[in-house]
Design a protein around this motif. Sequence first.
Motif, mmCIF file in Angstrom:
data_model
loop_
_atom_site.group_PDB
_atom_site.id
_atom_site.type_symbol
_atom_site.label_atom_id
_atom_site.label_comp_id
_atom_site.label_asym_id
_atom_site.label_seq_id
_atom_site.Cartn_x
_atom_site.Cartn_y
_atom_site.Cartn_z
ATOM 1 N N VAL A 114 5.387 11.970 13.737
ATOM 2 C CA VAL A 114 4.767 11.123 14.748
ATOM 3 C C VAL A 114 3.419 10.619 14.211
ATOM 4 C CG1 VAL A 114 4.018 10.967 17.147
ATOM 5 C CG2 VAL A 114 5.907 12.486 16.536
ATOM 6 N N ASP A 115 3.228 9.302 14.285
ATOM 7 C CA ASP A 115 2.011 8.681 13.747
ATOM 8 C C ASP A 115 1.111 8.194 14.876
ATOM 9 O OD1 ASP A 115 3.360 9.134 11.405
ATOM 10 O OD2 ASP A 115 3.741 7.023 10.934
ATOM 11 N N PHE A 116 -0.188 8.444 14.697
ATOM 12 C CA PHE A 116 -1.168 8.116 15.729
ATOM 13 C C PHE A 116 -2.324 7.297 15.152
ATOM 14 C CE2 PHE A 116 0.572 12.306 16.750
ATOM 15 C CZ PHE A 116 0.872 12.196 18.094
ATOM 16 N N ALA B 66 0.838 -1.215 0.000
ATOM 17 C CA ALA B 66 0.000 0.000 0.000
ATOM 18 C C ALA B 66 0.868 1.258 0.000
ATOM 19 C CB ALA B 66 -0.928 -0.008 1.214
ATOM 20 N N LYS B 67 2.069 1.159 0.613
ATOM 21 C CA LYS B 67 2.937 2.330 0.664
ATOM 22 C C LYS B 67 3.588 2.615 -0.692
ATOM 23 C CE LYS B 67 3.909 2.284 5.598
ATOM 24 N NZ LYS B 67 4.775 1.894 6.706
ATOM 25 N N TYR B 68 3.980 1.547 -1.398
ATOM 26 C CA TYR B 68 4.794 1.770 -2.597
ATOM 27 C C TYR B 68 4.250 1.307 -3.947
ATOM 28 C CZ TYR B 68 8.108 2.965 1.011
ATOM 29 O OH TYR B 68 8.709 3.536 2.102
ATOM 30 N N VAL C 56 -0.603 6.532 20.410
ATOM 31 C CA VAL C 56 0.627 6.788 19.648
ATOM 32 C C VAL C 56 1.005 5.491 18.947
ATOM 33 C CG1 VAL C 56 3.040 7.505 19.774
ATOM 34 C CG2 VAL C 56 1.380 8.410 21.433
ATOM 35 N N ASN C 57 1.323 5.561 17.649
ATOM 36 C CA ASN C 57 1.823 4.365 16.971
ATOM 37 C C ASN C 57 3.347 4.376 16.960
ATOM 38 O OD1 ASN C 57 2.197 2.056 15.416
ATOM 39 N ND2 ASN C 57 1.897 3.144 13.487
ATOM 40 N N GLU C 58 3.943 5.379 16.292
ATOM 41 C CA GLU C 58 5.409 5.363 16.200
ATOM 42 C C GLU C 58 5.929 6.724 15.768
ATOM 43 O OE1 GLU C 58 7.286 3.488 12.974
ATOM 44 O OE2 GLU C 58 5.733 3.986 11.526
ATOM 45 N N ILE C 59 7.271 6.850 15.791
ATOM 46 C CA ILE C 59 7.911 8.042 15.251
ATOM 47 C C ILE C 59 8.818 7.616 14.100
ATOM 48 C CG2 ILE C 59 9.997 8.041 16.739
ATOM 49 C CD1 ILE C 59 9.521 11.161 16.947
#
Length: 368
Positions: free
Chosen positions: A303-305, A260-262, A315-318
Amino acid sequence: MASNKIRVGLIFGGRSGEHEVSLISAWNIFHGLDRKKYEVSLLGIDRQGTWHFGKKQNFWVNPEDSKKVRLNSDALAVTIVRKRSEICVIDLKDGKNVAKIDVFFPITHGTFGEDGCLQGMLEMLDAPFVGPGVLGSAVGMDKDVAKKLLLQAGLSISKFHTLRLGQDTARKISEIIADLKFPIFVKPANLGSSVGISKAENKKQLLSAIKLAFQYDTKIVLEQTVVGREIECSVLGNERPLASTPGEIKLAKGFYSYAAKYFEVDVAMPIVKAQLSKATVKKIQKLAVEVFQVLQCEGMGRVDFFLTKEDKIFVNEINTLPGFTGISMYPKMLEQTGIKYQDLLDRLISLALKRKENQRKLKRDFKA
Ligand SMILES: Nc1ncnc2c1ncn2[C@@H]1O[C@H](COP(=O)(O)OP(=O)(O)O)[C@@H](O)[C@H]1O
Ligand SMILES: [Mg+2]
């Protein structure tokens, strides 16, 4: 004629799975840097780890098209060294100095480039560089350590467990199944781009998800699924960081996987400005800065939430060296906040120089 321009060493490529994305990010930064202020040296690391110095045609097949990337070997093989007060780029063939660098801009996403390894090497040279230092980079990359620090700071994250290869896995898995609700996300602890990540709906899937994740790392994390929107926020600064207006990744199906990202079109839609209430925007911005600081970051971080229907924020990750491609969220969200791409690059470089300046003021020895 001596120039008073700042000499920037743009480092890209590298040995990670995000090698190509890095070349696209670097292309955008290379074209964004103001030539009235900067003299830019291109330093491409190939997939084997050799450093090359060259012109843009050495690194991009078609210099007008960022997507066609290559890192070819007709660029000089080089190394970087410190010679007294200067950082020099040295041609490995004849030992000649081909460039001098005042500040590095590493845009090497993923393993070795984003996890503190490269940052440690630059620290050894006492060179200023953009982005978090050794600790922030390492912590930001390690999902297990990052989560433990977030928990300790009282921030909400999804329930999780850590497994290490070679430990009593069978017993631990029964404990984890008793503690977490399916579906469970299984992830290598130190990777990115969703590589090696799967979502397990039952025990059978969990076992194969664990096997897969262990192919990529000797430490993996298992976490309970959070059902919610994926919200992202850019953070910029050292001691007093600022947060952008949040954006959102809308997914048509599944999760934000590598495909999905690429590759897959229309699965993930990045929205630069998320539809959120003013109060939620404020909360997310405050949290983003807190996460950035708790995780020892400097310079930049995305920062991903997850935001649930009940307006609870997890919070998911940085990401400490986020994408800088033409469609990347990090620069786009800041642009939405009033910081143009060129201005962002200026600020990142000046943050790197300021951090080094402060570091150099510290006492290194003690004389009674
Ligand atoms: N606990 C979770 N609940 C729901 N979705 C998740 C969870 N963990 C990961 N995901 C999904 O998987 C994607 C990738 O996970 P992430 O932890 O961000 O790894 P990476 O560092 O590879 O980006 C996320 O963007 C999200 O779509
Ligand atoms: Mg992610």
